[in-house]
Design a protein around this motif. Structure first.
Motif, PDB file in Angstrom:
ATOM      1  N   LYS A  14       0.826  -1.196   0.000  1.00 37.40           N
ATOM      2  CA  LYS A  14       0.000   0.000   0.000  1.00 37.40           C
ATOM      3  C   LYS A  14       0.865   1.252   0.000  1.00 37.40           C
ATOM      4  O   LYS A  14       0.532   2.264  -0.629  1.00 37.40           O
ATOM      5  CB  LYS A  14      -0.914  -0.009   1.233  1.00 37.40           C
ATOM      6  N   GLN A  15       1.995   1.181   0.693  1.00 37.34           N
ATOM      7  CA  GLN A  15       2.923   2.308   0.678  1.00 37.34           C
ATOM      8  C   GLN A  15       3.452   2.523  -0.741  1.00 37.34           C
ATOM      9  O   GLN A  15       3.530   3.649  -1.231  1.00 37.34           O
ATOM     10  CB  GLN A  15       4.096   2.035   1.629  1.00 37.34           C
ATOM     11  N   GLU A  18       0.690   4.152  -2.980  1.00 40.67           N
ATOM     12  CA  GLU A  18       0.451   5.586  -2.816  1.00 40.67           C
ATOM     13  C   GLU A  18       1.600   6.399  -3.406  1.00 40.67           C
ATOM     14  O   GLU A  18       1.373   7.416  -4.089  1.00 40.67           O
ATOM     15  CB  GLU A  18       0.271   5.958  -1.348  1.00 40.67           C
ATOM     16  N   THR A  22       1.254   8.882  -6.610  1.00 42.04           N
ATOM     17  CA  THR A  22       1.605  10.294  -6.428  1.00 42.04           C
ATOM     18  C   THR A  22       2.597  10.727  -7.498  1.00 42.04           C
ATOM     19  O   THR A  22       2.471  11.808  -8.095  1.00 42.04           O
ATOM     20  CB  THR A  22       2.201  10.526  -5.026  1.00 42.04           C
ATOM     21  N   ASN A  38       0.694  15.015  -0.991  1.00 44.81           N
ATOM     22  CA  ASN A  38      -0.026  14.037  -0.182  1.00 44.81           C
ATOM     23  C   ASN A  38      -1.388  13.783  -0.820  1.00 44.81           C
ATOM     24  O   ASN A  38      -2.252  14.654  -0.825  1.00 44.81           O
ATOM     25  CB  ASN A  38      -0.198  14.572   1.252  1.00 44.81           C
ATOM     26  N   GLU A  40      -3.763  12.066   0.185  1.00 44.22           N
ATOM     27  CA  GLU A  40      -4.841  12.025   1.165  1.00 44.22           C
ATOM     28  C   GLU A  40      -5.481  13.388   1.377  1.00 44.22           C
ATOM     29  O   GLU A  40      -6.679  13.488   1.639  1.00 44.22           O
ATOM     30  CB  GLU A  40      -4.311  11.474   2.483  1.00 44.22           C
ATOM     31  N   LEU A 105      -8.367   7.872   2.011  1.00 40.78           N
ATOM     32  CA  LEU A 105      -7.246   7.521   1.143  1.00 40.78           C
ATOM     33  C   LEU A 105      -7.544   6.312   0.260  1.00 40.78           C
ATOM     34  O   LEU A 105      -7.199   6.300  -0.930  1.00 40.78           O
ATOM     35  CB  LEU A 105      -5.992   7.259   1.982  1.00 40.78           C
ATOM     36  N   LEU A 109      -7.213   6.458  -3.758  1.00 40.72           N
ATOM     37  CA  LEU A 109      -6.326   5.591  -4.542  1.00 40.72           C
ATOM     38  C   LEU A 109      -7.117   4.858  -5.624  1.00 40.72           C
ATOM     39  O   LEU A 109      -6.637   4.683  -6.751  1.00 40.72           O
ATOM     40  CB  LEU A 109      -5.627   4.594  -3.630  1.00 40.72           C
TER      41      LEU A 109
END
Length: 672
Positions: A14-15, A18, A22, A38, A40, A105, A109
């Protein structure tokens, strides 16, 4: 500056997702001087979401609040973006404006992934695509990207976007397939040095192919990597472009495992099928139905991409081109003798020599035989005409162009039981990705004679069946290594006629020998479109010129001399601002649907050649001496007798010739 976020409670993949999403968004936003730090929080006011959607769609969204301070203003902005996407045909599921404003978030995504699927994977036209309207493409975005990768590196066993990339060697192979010589030693890399391997390949792609590192090398080779992140990164490769000055080099060890290096042409645009032109009776060719592309039985040994269902997004047809102002000119109508397609090589003569010279002919009684055909030299492009008769109870037969090591560079397999023709290659004993879709119907009949012509060009095999040109087959391995031609299966009375096409292709023309037609692009009189003899099958128009350094667009059109309005049987345009090559027809004074390639094959300030060859089914288009694409007739070409060239080009000249040797249209013209 973009931040790398640690989501803590979320899994490692998941990291990665994101951070990848981005970076992907920022690569697009930087074109308008914006960025996201960010996901989010930075989309919550709707402003950067609107910017991102405008960049991706190349359209301006409705007016919105430029300085949202209140929650209601932010929600209105986000709603404008989401409504626009839904109107574009993109499915937005389980997310509304409150989710983005409140920074949920997981749903954000999901929205970004929907944008990636639509704008980076589904919409672009890629090399190797079947020439069908986007709405009729049956592959999911995941299957489409996987099929393209298998097309580029058929010698690697790639069936997924996770565990098959762990050694770092596949990304090296892909880089070298896109730019032969950029990463030539990937096959010598040790699998245990996976991060080092991936780093070298990805840095070369970043520096010389503009393939940005949306994912880190150590993440790509991690077997637990996020699949969507890998797809986002790899989706950049189909439209990558090699920069000038790249450090291309040969392989270090000539005794290592051979690499299959296909010659890569420009990608083929999506082509709209032929349509009936109302009120005409002069169109001699039937309009061909599409062959269904649903999976069918496959011979043992064929590798099949496993079908995986993915919620696809709907694709909207290209915008209708509204037409532009006209800059016609006067011209003299001179016609040269017959020439080859697509034109002679640089410095090649354009005299009246025969386009195809008979070299030899072989006749065999045995329906299963292999004939030594020698080396296909670069100086000449070879044409092979294979004639014979399908047996009355024929199921299948095959024609194979075979290498010294018994690999098959081109496999042509008419299948009576499936009513299709499969094209494929065999690499190291294994069949790779099939190509079976076609805009032509199945033209073979049991018990009847057939003629299959294969013209070998630098970029692909041009194939015709009984005189009808079909989809080109792009080289997957070097054609210079072909040594044998093999015919096997349910056919008899096989004859092979080999010819060589001289002075082919011509990449750039610095001076046209007389006679030629110089084109003046500065006249603005609508009634001064160039008058030419009516178009006929076999006509070849070869245009040359130089593109202005500040050129934004140039166009070439074939036109009907309608009294009230002028329809266009064929129109091509290069748009430099959008980096697009567009083809279309204008019918009853209205533009039809664009056939678009999202990469123009031209460069500002450089010379160019464009050759348009008219066949009974298509316009065949060659750019700078390489076959580029084809465009199916939407209205009859026979009525066209006007020509228009306009835009940011100069020193434009045109040769009109007659090409009667490709495709070989009737069995009566066989060489016996």
């Amino acid at each position: 500056m973009q931040a790398e976020h640690n989501l803590g409670e979320h899994a490692k993949w998941k990291q990665i997702q994101e951070n990848t999403f981005t970076r992907w968004a920022n690569e697009h936003l930087k074109t308008v001087g914006s960025s996201i730090d960010n996901l989010e929080t930075d989309l919550s006011d709707g402003l950067r979401l609107i910017q991102l959607v405008e960049v991706l769609s190349q359209k301006q969204l409705p007016s919105h609040c430029q300085d949202p301070k209140f929650r209601s203003q932010k929600m209105d902005n986000v709603s404008i973006a989401l409504t626009f996407l839904m109107n574009e045909g993109i499915k937005i599921v389980n997310i509304d404006s409150t989710d983005i404003v409140d920074g949920r978030l997981k749903l954000i995504l999901g929205l970004v992934w929907t944008l990636i699927l639509h704008y980076s994977i589904s919409m672009p036209v890629w090399e190797g695509d079947e020439e069908k309207p986007p709405a009729e493409v049956t592959l999911t975005p995941k299957q489409r990207l996987l099929a393209w990768i298998q097309f580029k590196i058929p010698y690697m066993s790639i069936t997924n976007f996770t565990r098959d990339w762990t050694t770092g060697k596949p990304i090296g192979a892909l880089v070298d397939a896109c730019a032969p010589g950029l990463c030539p030693d990937w096959d010598l890399w040790h699998p245990e040095n996976s991060v080092q391997n991936a780093t070298e390949a990805m840095e070369l792609a970043d520096a010389w192919l503009d393939v940005h590192q949306l994912i880190k090398p150590e993440e790509l080779v991690d077997p637990n990597v996020d699949e969507q992140s890998v797809m986002t990164y790899l989706a950049q490769y189909p439209n990558c472009k090699l920069k000038d000055g790249a450090p291309l080099r040969p392989k270090t060890d000539p005794n290592s495992i051979p690499i299959v290096v296909p010659i890569t042409p420009m990608p083929e645009p999506v082509i709209v099928p032929a349509e009936v032109y109302p009120g005409t009776e002069s169109y001699p060719a039937e309009l061909y139905p599409e062959i269904e592309s649903t999976p069918a039985e496959v011979d043992p040994g064929y590798e099949i991409v496993p079908a995986e269902v993915h919620p696809g997004d709907e694709i909207v047809p290209a915008e209708v081109h509204p037409g532009d102002e006209i800059f016609p000119a006067e011209v003299h109508d001179d016609i040269l003798p017959a020439e080859s397609y697509p034109g002679p090589r640089p410095n090649g003569l354009m005299d009246g020599e025969p386009a195809i010279v008979l070299i030899d002919a072989f006749e065999r009684i045995d329906p299963n035989h292999r004939t030594a055909i020698g080396k296909l030299y670069d100086l000449y492009d070879s044409s092979y005409l294979i004639t014979g008769r399908a047996l009355p109870d024929a199921q299948r037969f095959a024609i194979n162009f075979v290498l010294e090591n018994n690999d098959v560079a081109l496999h042509i397999n008419p299948r009576f039981d499936q009513q299709c023709v499969v094209r494929n290659s065999q690499v190291r004993g294994s069949w790779v990705r099939e190509e079976r879709q076609s805009t032509l119907p199945f033209l073979f009949r049991r018990g009847e004679y057939f003629a299959i012509q294969v013209l070998v060009t630098q970029s692909c095999y041009l194939i015709s069946f009984n005189g009808h040109h079909m989809e080109p087959f792009v080289h997957r391995m070097s054609y210079a290594k072909v040594r044998y031609l093999e015919v096997a299966g349910h056919a008899e009375d096989i004859r092979i006629h080999r010819s060589e096409v001289h002075s082919y292709p011509k990449q750039f023309i610095d001076g046209m020998p007389e006679p030629y037609i110089p084109l003046d692009l500065h006249s603005t009189n609508y009634n001064n479109d160039i008058e030419v003899e009516p178009l006929n099958e076999g006509d070849s128009f070869l245009f040359s010129g130089e593109i202005d350094p500040k050129c934004e667009v140039f166009e070439i059109s074939f036109i009907y001399p309608n009294a009230a309005y002028r329809d266009f049987p064929f129109h091509l345009k290069s748009l430099f601002k959008k980096n697009q090559f567009v083809m279309n027809s204008k019918i009853n004074n209205e533009w039809s649907r664009n056939a678009v390639s999202n990469r123009t094959p031209f460069r500002k300030g450089e010379r160019f050649t464009i050759q348009v060859l008219i066949t009974i089914d298509f316009y065949l288009i060659a750019i700078n001496g390489r076959h580029f694409t084809k465009f199916a007739h939407r209205i009859p070409f026979q009525g066209g007798s006007l020509l228009r060239v306009q835009g940011g080009i100069h020193d434009v000249k045109m040769h009109r010739t007659r090409v009667l040797d490709y495709p070989q249209s009737t069995l009566q013209r066989q060489i016996l």
